[in-house]
Design an enzyme around this catalytic site. Structure first.
Site, PDB file in Angstrom:
ATOM      1  CG  PHE A 187      34.484  29.256  18.337  1.00  0.00           C
ATOM      2  CD1 PHE A 187      34.391  29.066  16.960  1.00  0.00           C
ATOM      3  CD2 PHE A 187      34.716  30.535  18.817  1.00  0.00           C
ATOM      4  CE1 PHE A 187      34.521  30.133  16.082  1.00  0.00           C
ATOM      5  CE2 PHE A 187      34.853  31.615  17.957  1.00  0.00           C
ATOM      6  CZ  PHE A 187      34.757  31.416  16.582  1.00  0.00           C
ATOM      7  N   GLY A 188      37.078  27.091  20.803  1.00  0.00           N
ATOM      8  CA  GLY A 188      37.652  26.715  22.100  1.00  0.00           C
ATOM      9  C   GLY A 188      38.897  25.862  21.955  1.00  0.00           C
ATOM     10  N   GLY A 189      39.098  25.269  20.770  1.00  0.00           N
ATOM     11  CA  GLY A 189      40.346  24.553  20.508  1.00  0.00           C
ATOM     12  C   GLY A 189      40.493  23.249  21.265  1.00  0.00           C
ATOM     13  CB  THR A 190      43.568  21.220  21.745  1.00  0.00           C
ATOM     14  OG1 THR A 190      43.893  21.289  20.359  1.00  0.00           O
ATOM     15  CG2 THR A 190      43.964  19.868  22.304  1.00  0.00           C
ATOM     16  CB  CYS A 191      42.478  23.451  26.304  1.00  0.00           C
ATOM     17  SG  CYS A 191      42.311  23.404  28.085  1.00  0.00           S
TER      18      CYS A 191
ATOM     19  CD  GLU B 125      38.717  26.530  15.412  1.00  0.00           C
ATOM     20  OE1 GLU B 125      39.560  27.054  16.144  1.00  0.00           O
ATOM     21  OE2 GLU B 125      38.902  25.421  14.848  1.00  0.00           O
TER      22      GLU B 125
ATOM     23  CG  HIS C  39      49.238  19.343  62.709  1.00  0.00           C
ATOM     24  ND1 HIS C  39      50.151  18.504  62.126  1.00  0.00           N
ATOM     25  CD2 HIS C  39      48.620  18.637  63.689  1.00  0.00           C
ATOM     26  CE1 HIS C  39      50.107  17.330  62.737  1.00  0.00           C
ATOM     27  NE2 HIS C  39      49.184  17.385  63.691  1.00  0.00           N
TER      28      HIS C  39
END
Ligand SMILES: Cc1cc2nc3c(=O)[nH]c(=O)nc-3n(C[C@H](O)[C@H](O)[C@H](O)COP(=O)(O)OP(=O)(O)OC[C@H]3O[C@@H](n4cnc5c(N)ncnc54)[C@H](O)[C@@H]3O)c2cc1C
Length: 469
Positions: A45-49, A41, A452
């Site tokens: 850590f954990g990337g884009t998201c 990496e 409802h």
């Protein structure tokens, strides 16, 4: 064991190498305890998201939703306003308090004693041979090889040539959320979902937003949602439809874009959100014998295997037809299973992939649009149900929300579901279930209770409005 055919001298050989700690980081669980694993990496850590995508954006979107609801609460008989926005406070809420500690803890866990079979490499990786990579640990360059290599390297923002060549400062999703101050004005290049989420956030918090869109906004939506959304967006933002940026200059007011019709657009800050490109082009894939589709997307078969390089797998944005986190996670689960069960491979799960756009109004879709359903030759029945015609829609005084369902008259099967309005991404889940379990929509409304007067009555009414033979 497959030993790499490469003649490159390797520092260490592993059972498994994983490039990328977005969804890739979830592969090694207890089942992999007896395997030697390298995780590579180059960023957080954990990337884009986690770091620059889904999670921080939605933390800002929620604040924006609250601000907008407050501003619009006069229609409910309330006299309320947002008096100020503590942008630096929001930045720390999102990053210092939430995202950054998770990223740091994720890295510490992989480096720590709980995963002794895992080595972390923190430098950019490139292939230098079959299943062989050059990367590094701090200042030390390393060459490593693996029996199996999983490429989970994600994607990055596309920067249009006119902007790259101009030398003007610009932001992308990677840094716009950490601006030191809320800008007075923002120009966004792009008309896709990332552009629409940021447009909503900044406008709701008080920034003047101009959008430069090559065609229309969210152009792949079902026609009814598309047309309604574009009309609403044009009322809210300064949208330049069908325009291309030809050049950009830095001026006293900020950044000025020169557009193809001779007009200009100026903002204190420029955000580029003009699409994303898979990162495979930065991995020297040809040296690994790895085929691509276009420059950067790894070509994989239905099980996630490289079509040309045995022992190489890929998942997520770097190879998937769907650049979405829930897809990257689902593909990760398939690849994880396939690494452990080579005799019983699982297919990449690409049926009925839903997507949401956390803009305003919120949008969620699954399955075919009406025109796709007709093009596929279905004998369609369609119902467009206004939120404003169900009791909770009255409570909200909603005037723009719709749920559009498309079904096959002959089979009773749902073909597509499209929501635009409050809670769209939650409401659609029932329709995702219908598709995933192949349920007959002719029975779906009548065979269960609908609370409802809750908002799912919009779905119930839409279902009851479909006409079957
Ligand atoms: C602003 C934004 C909002 C989004 N919102 C949503 C949403 O609401 N819902 C949704 O489903 N999806 C959303 N997405 C998409 C989602 O974030 C991605 O689909 C997902 O994160 C992809 O995961 P991945 O594991 O494939 O790649 P990533 O998470 O990008 O991980 C790839 C990792 O690989 C590393 N890497 C790449 N190349 C190398 C190399 N050569 N050497 C070393 N390391 C390398 C990168 O640093 C990165 O950390 C959003 C995206 C953006 C940009």
């Amino acid at each position: 064991m497959n030993t790499p055919a490469s003649k490159t001298a390797v520092d260490r050989h592993y059972d498994l190498i994983i490039i990328g700690t977005g969804s890739g980081n979830s592969i090694p669980g207890p089942e992999f305890e007896d395997q030697s694993i390298a995780i590579i990496e180059e960023a957080s850590f954990g990337g884009t998201c986690l770091n620059v995508g889904c999670i921080p954006t939605k933390m800002y979107v929620h604040a924006a939703d609250v601000a907008l609801q407050t501003a619009e609460s006069g229609r409910l008989g309330l006299d309320a306003e947002v008096n100020s926005v503590d942008w630096p406070g929001m930045v720390s809420r999102v990053f210092e308090n939430r995202v950054d500690p998770i990223a740091t803890a994720g890295e510490e866990y992989r480096r720590g004693p709980q995963t002794p079979n895992i080595d972390v490499y923190d430098q950019h990786a490139v292939f230098v041979g079959e299943r062989t990579l050059r990367t590094g640990q701090g200042v030390h360059q390393r060459t490593i090889s693996g029996d199996q290599v999983v490429v989970a390297a994600g994607s990055r923002p596309v920067i249009p040539e006119a902007i790259a060549a101009s030398g003007v400062p610009y932001h992308t999703n990677e840094d716009i959320m950490r601006l030191p101050q809320l800008p007075k004005s923002l120009v966004i290049i792009g008309g896709g979902y990332i552009a629409m989420e940021f447009a909503h956030v900044f406008d709701a918090l008080g920034t003047d937003v101009t959008i430069i869109a090559r065609s229309t906004l969210l152009r792949n939506l079902d026609e009814d949602l598309h047309d309604r959304f574009n009309a609403l967006a044009a009322e809210r933002f300064d949208v330049r439809f069908g325009r291309t940026t030809m050049a950009a200059d830095q001026t006293e007011e900020g950044i000025t874009l020169r557009l193809d019709d001779g007009s200009t657009a100026t903002g204190e800050v420029l955000l580029v959100a003009a699409g994303r490109i898979p990162n495979g082009d930065l991995l020297d894939l040809p040296s690994g014998g790895i085929e691509t589709i276009g420059a950067g997307r790894l070509k994989v078969d239905q099980y996630g295997r490289s079509t040309s390089a045995p022992g190489v797998w890929a998942l997520g944005d770097v190879s998937s037809p769907y650049m979405l986190k829930h897809v990257a996670n689902a593909e990760m689960r398939a690849v994880r299973h396939n690494l452990l069960n080579p005799e019983k491979l699982q297919k990449m799960p690409h049926d009925h992939v839903p997507a949401a756009v956390f803009t305003h109004p919120q949008i969620a879709t699954v399955g075919m649009t009406e025109s796709q359903a007709r093009k596929h030759g279905h004998n369609v029945t369609v119902k467009v149900q206004d939120y404003g015609d169900v009791a909770f829609g009255w409570a909200m005084e909603d005037t723009t929300g719709i749920c559009k369902l498309i079904a096959d008259q002959d089979t009773g099967k749902l073909l597509g579901a499209h929501y635009m309005g409050p809670q769209a991404s939650t409401l659609i889940q029932q329709m995702i279930t219908v598709l995933a379990f192949d349920l007959d929509v002719r029975q779906f409304a009548a065979k269960q209770y609908w609370i409802h007067p809750a908002l799912p009555e919009v779905t119930e009414n839409a279902l009851l409005g479909l006409k079957f033979k």
